[in-house]
Design a protein around this motif. Structure first.
Motif, PDB file in Angstrom:
ATOM      1  N   GLU A 621       0.821  -1.206   0.000  1.00  0.00           N
ATOM      2  CA  GLU A 621       0.000   0.000   0.000  1.00  0.00           C
ATOM      3  C   GLU A 621       0.857   1.258   0.000  1.00  0.00           C
ATOM      4  O   GLU A 621       0.531   2.236  -0.688  1.00  0.00           O
ATOM      5  CB  GLU A 621      -0.921   0.020   1.224  1.00  0.00           C
ATOM      6  CG  GLU A 621      -1.872   1.211   1.223  1.00  0.00           C
ATOM      7  CD  GLU A 621      -2.781   1.234   2.434  1.00  0.00           C
ATOM      8  OE1 GLU A 621      -4.017   1.286   2.239  1.00  0.00           O
ATOM      9  OE2 GLU A 621      -2.260   1.207   3.566  1.00  0.00           O
ATOM     10  N   PHE A 622       1.970   1.264   0.723  1.00  0.00           N
ATOM     11  CA  PHE A 622       2.831   2.446   0.760  1.00  0.00           C
ATOM     12  C   PHE A 622       3.387   2.734  -0.637  1.00  0.00           C
ATOM     13  O   PHE A 622       3.451   3.895  -1.065  1.00  0.00           O
ATOM     14  CB  PHE A 622       3.981   2.232   1.751  1.00  0.00           C
ATOM     15  CG  PHE A 622       4.960   3.369   1.787  1.00  0.00           C
ATOM     16  CD1 PHE A 622       4.662   4.544   2.477  1.00  0.00           C
ATOM     17  CD2 PHE A 622       6.173   3.275   1.114  1.00  0.00           C
ATOM     18  CE1 PHE A 622       5.565   5.600   2.498  1.00  0.00           C
ATOM     19  CE2 PHE A 622       7.074   4.337   1.135  1.00  0.00           C
ATOM     20  CZ  PHE A 622       6.775   5.495   1.834  1.00  0.00           C
ATOM     21  N   GLU A 623       3.788   1.681  -1.333  1.00  0.00           N
ATOM     22  CA  GLU A 623       4.322   1.859  -2.690  1.00  0.00           C
ATOM     23  C   GLU A 623       3.252   2.461  -3.616  1.00  0.00           C
ATOM     24  O   GLU A 623       3.542   3.315  -4.452  1.00  0.00           O
ATOM     25  CB  GLU A 623       4.793   0.511  -3.239  1.00  0.00           C
ATOM     26  CG  GLU A 623       5.440   0.591  -4.616  1.00  0.00           C
ATOM     27  CD  GLU A 623       5.847  -0.776  -5.144  1.00  0.00           C
ATOM     28  OE1 GLU A 623       6.364  -0.836  -6.269  1.00  0.00           O
ATOM     29  OE2 GLU A 623       5.619  -1.786  -4.431  1.00  0.00           O
ATOM     30  N   TRP A 624       2.005   2.023  -3.433  1.00  0.00           N
ATOM     31  CA  TRP A 624       0.907   2.559  -4.244  1.00  0.00           C
ATOM     32  C   TRP A 624       0.683   4.045  -3.957  1.00  0.00           C
ATOM     33  O   TRP A 624       0.547   4.849  -4.886  1.00  0.00           O
ATOM     34  CB  TRP A 624      -0.374   1.773  -3.979  1.00  0.00           C
ATOM     35  CG  TRP A 624      -1.609   2.485  -4.454  1.00  0.00           C
ATOM     36  CD1 TRP A 624      -2.471   3.227  -3.713  1.00  0.00           C
ATOM     37  CD2 TRP A 624      -2.083   2.555  -5.801  1.00  0.00           C
ATOM     38  NE1 TRP A 624      -3.473   3.752  -4.496  1.00  0.00           N
ATOM     39  CE2 TRP A 624      -3.251   3.354  -5.789  1.00  0.00           C
ATOM     40  CE3 TRP A 624      -1.652   2.023  -7.010  1.00  0.00           C
ATOM     41  CZ2 TRP A 624      -3.983   3.628  -6.930  1.00  0.00           C
ATOM     42  CZ3 TRP A 624      -2.380   2.292  -8.162  1.00  0.00           C
ATOM     43  CH2 TRP A 624      -3.529   3.081  -8.126  1.00  0.00           C
ATOM     44  N   ILE A 625       0.633   4.393  -2.677  1.00  0.00           N
ATOM     45  CA  ILE A 625       0.375   5.792  -2.318  1.00  0.00           C
ATOM     46  C   ILE A 625       1.487   6.693  -2.856  1.00  0.00           C
ATOM     47  O   ILE A 625       1.235   7.793  -3.364  1.00  0.00           O
ATOM     48  CB  ILE A 625       0.227   5.939  -0.791  1.00  0.00           C
ATOM     49  CG1 ILE A 625      -1.048   5.224  -0.329  1.00  0.00           C
ATOM     50  CG2 ILE A 625       0.193   7.407  -0.384  1.00  0.00           C
ATOM     51  CD1 ILE A 625      -1.239   5.208   1.174  1.00  0.00           C
ATOM     52  N   GLU A 626       2.727   6.233  -2.766  1.00  0.00           N
ATOM     53  CA  GLU A 626       3.831   7.014  -3.318  1.00  0.00           C
ATOM     54  C   GLU A 626       3.685   7.170  -4.834  1.00  0.00           C
ATOM     55  O   GLU A 626       3.961   8.232  -5.398  1.00  0.00           O
ATOM     56  CB  GLU A 626       5.170   6.343  -2.985  1.00  0.00           C
ATOM     57  CG  GLU A 626       5.592   6.478  -1.540  1.00  0.00           C
ATOM     58  CD  GLU A 626       5.809   7.937  -1.157  1.00  0.00           C
ATOM     59  OE1 GLU A 626       6.613   8.615  -1.830  1.00  0.00           O
ATOM     60  OE2 GLU A 626       5.153   8.404  -0.199  1.00  0.00           O
ATOM     61  N   ALA A 627       3.227   6.108  -5.498  1.00  0.00           N
ATOM     62  CA  ALA A 627       3.085   6.155  -6.955  1.00  0.00           C
ATOM     63  C   ALA A 627       1.984   7.127  -7.381  1.00  0.00           C
ATOM     64  O   ALA A 627       2.146   7.881  -8.348  1.00  0.00           O
ATOM     65  CB  ALA A 627       2.789   4.762  -7.497  1.00  0.00           C
ATOM     66  N   ILE A 628       0.858   7.125  -6.659  1.00  0.00           N
ATOM     67  CA  ILE A 628      -0.240   8.012  -7.056  1.00  0.00           C
ATOM     68  C   ILE A 628       0.112   9.471  -6.745  1.00  0.00           C
ATOM     69  O   ILE A 628      -0.271  10.387  -7.506  1.00  0.00           O
ATOM     70  CB  ILE A 628      -1.564   7.592  -6.373  1.00  0.00           C
ATOM     71  CG1 ILE A 628      -2.756   8.201  -7.134  1.00  0.00           C
ATOM     72  CG2 ILE A 628      -1.608   7.987  -4.913  1.00  0.00           C
ATOM     73  CD1 ILE A 628      -4.099   7.645  -6.692  1.00  0.00           C
ATOM     74  N   ARG A 629       0.882   9.696  -5.694  1.00  0.00           N
ATOM     75  CA  ARG A 629       1.307  11.070  -5.396  1.00  0.00           C
ATOM     76  C   ARG A 629       2.333  11.547  -6.420  1.00  0.00           C
ATOM     77  O   ARG A 629       2.328  12.722  -6.828  1.00  0.00           O
ATOM     78  CB  ARG A 629       1.876  11.144  -3.982  1.00  0.00           C
ATOM     79  CG  ARG A 629       0.821  10.942  -2.904  1.00  0.00           C
ATOM     80  CD  ARG A 629       1.397  11.044  -1.505  1.00  0.00           C
ATOM     81  NE  ARG A 629       0.346  10.993  -0.496  1.00  0.00           N
ATOM     82  CZ  ARG A 629       0.547  11.136   0.805  1.00  0.00           C
ATOM     83  NH1 ARG A 629       1.777  11.330   1.271  1.00  0.00           N
ATOM     84  NH2 ARG A 629      -0.468  11.093   1.651  1.00  0.00           N
TER      85      ARG A 629
END
Length: 709
Positions: A621-629
């Protein structure tokens, strides 16, 4: 031009008359009077044809590199040609002059002279533009700008051959369009019209055009599909679609021809049912049966008798197909016209979401209703008026129709017209015309019309076919009804007395989840082919982020493009597997977007979204949030790219379909107001991403109210 042709004939007669006058009186003969100008109904179609021809020639001359046209490159500060060059402006002004001199108010389509001339001006310019955009890679000429200007630039023969391919394809297809229009105009202007003979001539010329383009774009040097994503046959077929629309624009009566575009294309049952439902404000379900959007083969035979295998390489398979659902059932759409006293040309098109399946196991796990667009239970209540469209979900999951609060797990957002919901939602688009497109092919509305035999049972990948056929039906219904409003004495609004004007039509084209992906990837078709250029794309929970791994969106996109005949449905400025990645698509589209017309991507999502994250193969999930930001920061400054990125601490998939999203403002702005202002006042909204700090200084939210209704 038509008017100038009889003037030239007059000039040939006058010298002969002068010689007769110099002889004996007995030899004097009366000077024949000049032929009278043709009637409006005869002048207009030819004037439009010649205008399109001349604008096409001006565009071709620019790209070809004539000395007089080459300066346009410097004027544009790019290797592309303007659509408003002097020759094109002159062609349009000549056409307008012919219309104004030949027509009186009410002569054609019951329109005033000015409104008729305005309609034809847009038809001329937009159709010529569409051909150029398809050829050179959009208004930004992306395909052309990758090729150095000039013969053998840089000493490379390959560059020159690629240039020649594009300019020759443009010349050939423009000539084909002109030929087809001339044949049909002459036939309709005659005392009798043999449509079958004319159709055979046009088919022969179409076959020749395909052959000529194939020869100009050899596979060994510069195949057309490598430059703009289209084979020569599909490229010419797209121009044939334009011919049908142009004929319907210029002729009030098109019989004995049966164009696949315009008021005459609307099935009587479809039109009558929707017109009747407009009185009560209900939705109407329309079946898109064989014949709603047929495409005839070069030999005049039905090309759709055999189901196409997605693995087939035969180019004869690459045709527009009839609408069809994943398991072979019929495709249905839902239409609700704007109320009687509201303009029809404000349109919301919503694409249903519903996942994606690729493998045998994935597709077997999907319930059957995801592969259908109908439900027999609908038939039990077809006589009721619904404020929301029924669809293929099981009856127990249908939202309430007339009363009670909407279900937070299924709220249609932009197409909510239920009176009981309005005090809660106050949908700003509730009085717009609406089209709901069910999703039944598990291909994010991209399938090009073939059968995928990998799943068991096989799945018909017809997503783009269904979407485009459904939108065309709505277009023709609106076209017919708006032209009828011109003659309706009860319609006092002078704006509505203009009739169908695609240049003034405003549309929202979007969806949630898989529907949002469908809007992302088909947006160019709305702008470049349908020519609804004031369309805004709306994507909810459809960011298309890639994880930079083998199993990711980019590689999945490459697989889909190859396996489902998707490439011809992608824009000529982004048609590789990389274009499945949202930020790549946004960057490719940005140069062609124009906020003044409402051309923009509105991207809404929650930063925590487990369904979207897992669908994009992000396990962490952290990797996803970083990617969308990162995607937000990288694209928010691009022309026409606008973000509304929430930061709810609980995972939330789709935000426009949740009531709670409308109560909690982001940056002091409610989402429904942000969407409303973005659509009605393009350029008035600010990118909003809660808790995201990009490298550059963040822009303060725009709190100025939108003044346009």
């Amino acid at each position: 031009m038509v008017a100038s042709e009889w003037r030239r004939s007059l000039l040939m007669v006058l010298p002969f008359s002068f010689l007769l006058a110099c002889g004996d009186d007995d030899a004097l003969q009366p000077t024949p009077p000049p032929p009278p100008p043709l009637a409006c109904a005869d002048e207009v179609p030819e004037a439009l044809r010649l205008c399109i021809r001349d604008v096409n020639e001006a565009t071709h001359a620019c790209y070809k590199g004539n000395d007089a046209a080459r300066s346009l490159f410097q004027e544009n500060d790019a290797k592309r040609c303007a659509s408003n060059d002097a020759a094109s402006v002159e062609a349009i002004e000549t056409m307008r002059s012919i219309v104004m001199n030949s027509c009186d108010d009410g002569d054609l389509f019951s329109l005033s002279e000015d409104h008729l001339a305005d309609r034809l001006e847009y038809a001329c310019q937009s159709n010529a533009d569409s051909i150029a955009w398809r050829t050179y890679g959009g208004p930004q000429a992306a395909a052309w700008t990758d090729i150095p200007v000039g013969p053998c630039a840089g000493g490379s023969t390959a560059y020159a051959k690629q240039q020649y391919c594009l300019t020759e394809a443009h010349r050939v297809v423009a000539s084909y369009v002109d030929f087809a229009l001339k044949q049909m105009n002459d036939c309709l202007a005659g005392e009798t019209c043999d449509a079958s003979t004319v159709g055979e001539r046009i088919r022969t010329r179409r076959t020749k055009a395909v052959r000529d383009i194939t020869n100009a774009c050899p596979a060994s040097f510069a195949p057309l599909d490598r430059l703009v994503g289209l084979t020569p046959k599909i490229y010419v077929d797209r121009a044939s679609d334009q011919v049908d629309c142009i004929i319907s624009t210029a002729h009030p009566e098109v019989a004995p021809f049966t164009p696949r575009c315009g008021p005459s294309n609307v099935d009587g049952g479809h039109y009558d049912a929707v017109a009747e439902a407009r009185v009560t404000g209900g939705w109407t379900r329309l079946e898109l049966h064989d014949g709603d959007d047929p495409v005839e083969g070069d030999d005049g035979n039905d090309p759709h008798a055999v189901t196409d295998d997605c693995d087939a390489v035969d180019e004869d398979d690459e045709k527009v197909k009839y609408p069809k659902c994943g398991h072979g059932g019929k495709y249905f759409i839902w239409v609700r016209l704007a109320p009687k006293d509201e303009p029809l040309d404000r349109v919301v098109i919503l694409l249903q979401g519903g996942a994606l399946c690729l493998t045998r196991d994935q597709c077997k796990e999907r319930p059957d209703h995801l592969f259908r667009a109908d439900d027999e239970a609908d038939n039990e209540a077809d006589d009721e008026d619904y404020c929301l469209p029924r669809h293929s979900w099981p009856p127990e999951d249908w939202p309430p129709m007339h009363d009670g609060p909407p279900d937070p797990d299924w709220d249609p957002g932009l197409i909510d017209t239920c009176e009981a919901h309005l005090p809660i939602r106050n949908n700003p688009f509730r009085n717009w015309t609406m089209l709901y497109l069910p999703y039944c092919t598990q291909d994010v509305f991209l399938g090009g019309g073939c059968t995928d035999y990998v799943p068991d049972p096989p799945v018909h990948r017809y997503g783009a076919v269904n979407l485009r056929a459904g939108v065309r039906v709505l277009r023709d219904i609106i076209w017919k009804m708006m032209d009828q409003e011109v003659e309706d004495e009860e319609v006092d609004d002078q704006i509505r007395k203009k009739g169908y004007r695609p240049d003034e039509l405003k549309a929202i084209f979007g969806g949630q989840s898989a529907g949002g992906y469908g809007a992302m990837y088909n947006y160019h078709w709305m702008l470049d082919d349908l020519l609804w250029q004031r369309t805004t794309a709306f994507l909810d929970a459809s960011c298309g982020l890639d994880n930079d791994k083998i199993r990711g969106v980019k590689n999945l996109g490459a697989l889909m493009v190859k396996n489902w005949k998707i490439q011809p449905n992608l824009p000529p400025y982004c048609f590789s597997g990389d274009c499945a990645v949202g930020p790549n698509t946004f960057a490719a589209y940005a140069p062609r977007l124009n906020k003044d017309l409402g051309q923009q991507y509105l991207i809404v999502s929650n930063q925590r979204d487990d369904e979207q994250r897992l669908a994009a193969f992000f396990l962490d999930e952290f990797e996803w949030i970083e990617a969308i930001r990162e995607a937000y920061c990288r694209t928010k400054g691009l022309n026409g790219i606008e973000w509304y990125l929430r930061r709810d601490f609980m995972s939330q998939h789709t935000v426009s379909s949740r009531i709670e999203s409308y109560f909690r403002p982001l940056g002091g702005v409610l989402m429904k107001d942000w969407i409303r202002d973005a659509v009605n006042c393009p350029g008035s909204v600010t990118d909003l991403g809660l808790g995201i700090h990009c490298a550059e200084s963040d822009t303060e939210p725009n709190t100025e109210p939108c003044t346009e209704p």
